[in-house]
Design an enzyme around this catalytic site. Structure first.
Site, PDB file in Angstrom:
ATOM      1  N   LYS A 103      35.182  79.769  91.846  1.00 19.34           N
ATOM      2  CA  LYS A 103      35.620  80.452  90.624  1.00 19.34           C
ATOM      3  C   LYS A 103      34.998  79.797  89.395  1.00 19.34           C
ATOM      4  CE  LYS A 103      40.318  82.070  91.679  1.00 19.34           C
ATOM      5  NZ  LYS A 103      41.725  81.964  91.280  1.00 19.34           N
TER       6      LYS A 103
ATOM      7  N   ASP B 286      43.887  84.426  88.045  1.00 24.42           N
ATOM      8  CA  ASP B 286      44.549  84.789  89.298  1.00 24.42           C
ATOM      9  C   ASP B 286      43.919  86.089  89.764  1.00 24.42           C
ATOM     10  OD1 ASP B 286      46.613  83.740  91.123  1.00 24.42           O
ATOM     11  OD2 ASP B 286      47.278  85.815  91.010  1.00 24.42           O
ATOM     12  N   SER B 287      43.484  86.095  91.005  1.00 24.13           N
ATOM     13  CA  SER B 287      42.701  87.239  91.452  1.00 24.13           C
ATOM     14  C   SER B 287      42.971  87.512  92.920  1.00 24.13           C
ATOM     15  CB  SER B 287      41.213  86.975  91.209  1.00 24.13           C
ATOM     16  OG  SER B 287      40.866  85.675  91.623  1.00 24.13           O
TER      17      SER B 287
ATOM     18  N   PHE C 109      32.134  83.835  98.166  1.00 28.65           N
ATOM     19  CA  PHE C 109      33.295  83.164  98.772  1.00 28.65           C
ATOM     20  C   PHE C 109      34.343  84.220  99.095  1.00 28.65           C
ATOM     21  CE2 PHE C 109      36.640  83.082  95.411  1.00 28.65           C
ATOM     22  CZ  PHE C 109      35.924  83.619  94.354  1.00 28.65           C
ATOM     23  N   GLY C 110      35.465  83.760  99.640  1.00 23.37           N
ATOM     24  CA  GLY C 110      36.590  84.663  99.896  1.00 23.37           C
ATOM     25  C   GLY C 110      36.163  85.884 100.706  1.00 23.37           C
TER      26      GLY C 110
ATOM     27  N   ASP D   3      33.987  88.188  99.840  1.00 19.03           N
ATOM     28  CA  ASP D   3      32.723  88.752  99.343  1.00 19.03           C
ATOM     29  C   ASP D   3      31.873  89.393 100.436  1.00 19.03           C
ATOM     30  OD1 ASP D   3      33.059  88.258  96.675  1.00 19.03           O
ATOM     31  OD2 ASP D   3      31.815  86.454  96.617  1.00 19.03           O
TER      32      ASP D   3
ATOM     33  N   LYS E 218      26.580  90.257  91.244  1.00 20.01           N
ATOM     34  CA  LYS E 218      28.051  90.184  91.276  1.00 20.01           C
ATOM     35  C   LYS E 218      28.603  89.852  89.887  1.00 20.01           C
ATOM     36  CE  LYS E 218      32.077  87.892  93.173  1.00 20.01           C
ATOM     37  NZ  LYS E 218      32.679  86.740  93.845  1.00 20.01           N
TER      38      LYS E 218
ATOM     39  N   HIS F  42      35.249  91.994  89.088  1.00 16.95           N
ATOM     40  CA  HIS F  42      36.553  91.933  88.430  1.00 16.95           C
ATOM     41  C   HIS F  42      36.610  90.771  87.438  1.00 16.95           C
ATOM     42  CE1 HIS F  42      36.182  89.505  91.926  1.00 16.95           C
ATOM     43  NE2 HIS F  42      37.401  89.017  91.920  1.00 16.95           N
ATOM     44  N   ARG F  43      36.041  89.626  87.861  1.00 16.28           N
ATOM     45  CA  ARG F  43      36.065  88.424  87.009  1.00 16.28           C
ATOM     46  C   ARG F  43      35.155  88.612  85.792  1.00 16.28           C
ATOM     47  NH1 ARG F  43      35.670  85.497  91.029  1.00 16.28           N
ATOM     48  NH2 ARG F  43      37.926  85.310  91.178  1.00 16.28           N
TER      49      ARG F  43
HETATM   50  P1  IMP Z   1      44.037  82.686  93.675  1.00 13.25           P
HETATM   51  O1  IMP Z   1      43.509  81.311  93.645  1.00 13.25           O
HETATM   52  O2  IMP Z   1      45.495  82.791  93.994  1.00 13.25           O
HETATM   53  O3  IMP Z   1      43.662  83.462  92.456  1.00 13.25           O
HETATM   54  O4  IMP Z   1      43.377  83.363  94.948  1.00 13.25           O
HETATM   55  C1  IMP Z   1      42.276  84.137  94.860  1.00 13.25           C
HETATM   56  C2  IMP Z   1      41.875  84.584  96.268  1.00 13.25           C
HETATM   57  O5  IMP Z   1      41.469  85.953  96.193  1.00 13.25           O
HETATM   58  C3  IMP Z   1      40.652  83.814  96.743  1.00 13.25           C
HETATM   59  O6  IMP Z   1      41.020  82.711  97.527  1.00 13.25           O
HETATM   60  C4  IMP Z   1      39.913  84.863  97.539  1.00 13.25           C
HETATM   61  O7  IMP Z   1      40.468  84.943  98.824  1.00 13.25           O
HETATM   62  C5  IMP Z   1      40.241  86.146  96.806  1.00 13.25           C
HETATM   63  N1  IMP Z   1      39.230  86.409  95.757  1.00 13.25           N
HETATM   64  C6  IMP Z   1      39.423  86.386  94.412  1.00 13.25           C
HETATM   65  N2  IMP Z   1      38.279  86.643  93.756  1.00 13.25           N
HETATM   66  C7  IMP Z   1      37.354  86.809  94.705  1.00 13.25           C
HETATM   67  C8  IMP Z   1      35.966  87.076  94.643  1.00 13.25           C
HETATM   68  O8  IMP Z   1      35.342  87.162  93.572  1.00 13.25           O
HETATM   69  N3  IMP Z   1      35.342  87.208  95.821  1.00 13.25           N
HETATM   70  C9  IMP Z   1      35.975  87.098  97.016  1.00 13.25           C
HETATM   71  N4  IMP Z   1      37.258  86.819  97.139  1.00 13.25           N
HETATM   72  C10 IMP Z   1      37.955  86.674  95.980  1.00 13.25           C
END
Ligand code: IMP
Length: 204
Positions: free
Chosen positions: A20, A76-77, A159-160, A162, A182, A187-188
């Site tokens: 992030k 928060d995403s 990550f996550g 993606d 990206k 969204h970010r």
């Molecule tokens: P947070 O830390 O509670 O905001 O958790 C965010 C989680 O959402 C991450 O660990 C990912 O699993 C997912 N996430 C959020 N933004 C992204 C992104 O840009 N790409 C992929 N996964 C995302």
């Protein structure tokens, strides 16, 4: 007459998620000097007890703002999948349990969508960013990006989720498209574009 790059504003991002932070740094560019909690190992893990992205962004921003002076932001995403009634949503990071990893979360997501086909695999990423100072949330910025979840992972970047998410208008996942693309449409990026244009940065 040439003007030097105008304002360098220091922002502490209330996270230890290096992915992030890297995206936020790239998206905001040189007008903002970004630091994060990785330099403060003693700062306790913040429990995300909210039930919305707004609540959790505020919890994280306020926790850091109570301890540090200056501007603080918290992201928060998460991913909302329509066929799963919006899950994993705020539980995106912990979708597959308390010891979840990005890989175990993706595996669970694919399992849950095994019988779902085509456009029914629609989803969106959402991001809410809370901006705080002196222990108060001053503004929230939000962004989302629509897309679909493909049936198997593609691409090694990001990550996550993606490698499972193909944004609307594209044929490749965020992981395949890479950071340059990206970070223009995520969204970010959309939430941070609102933050850049916040009209009150110059308030004393
Ligand atoms: P947070 O830390 O509670 O905001 O958790 C965010 C989680 O959402 C991450 O660990 C990912 O699993 C997912 N996430 C959020 N933004 C992204 C992104 O840009 N790409 C992929 N996964 C995302």
């Amino acid at each position: 007459m040439l003007h030097a790059d105008p304002i360098h504003r220091s922002l502490l991002v209330s996270t230890r998620n290096a992915h992030k932070v890297e995206e936020i740094r790239e998206i905001l560019g040189s007008r903002f000097l970004i630091s994060d909690l990785s330099g403060f190992p003693g700062f306790p893990e913040v429990e995300e007890t909210g039930s919305t992205f707004h609540e959790n962004a505020a919890i994280k921003a306020l926790a850091a703002s109570a301890r540090f002076e200056g501007w603080v932001i918290a992201d928060d995403s998460g991913l909302e999948v329509d066929a799963l009634n919006g899950a994993p949503g705020v539980r995106s990071a912990r979708f597959s349990g308390e010891s979840a990893t990005d890989a175990s979360n993706r595996t669970l997501l694919l399992e849950k969508l095994l019988s779902v086909r085509g456009q029914a695999r629609s989803a969106r990423f959402r991001c809410v960013i809370a901006l705080a100072r002196d222990g108060k949330v001053l503004a929230n910025f939000s962004g989302s990006v629509e897309g679909v979840i493909i049936p198997q992972e593609k691409g090694a970047g990001g990550f996550g989720y993606d490698s499972l998410f193909v944004p609307e208008g594209y044929c490749e996942t965020f992981a395949q498209l890479g950071a340059d693309i990206k970070n223009t449409l995520s969204h970010r990026a959309r939430a941070l574009s609102e933050l850049k244009n916040w009209p009150h940065w110059d308030r004393p």
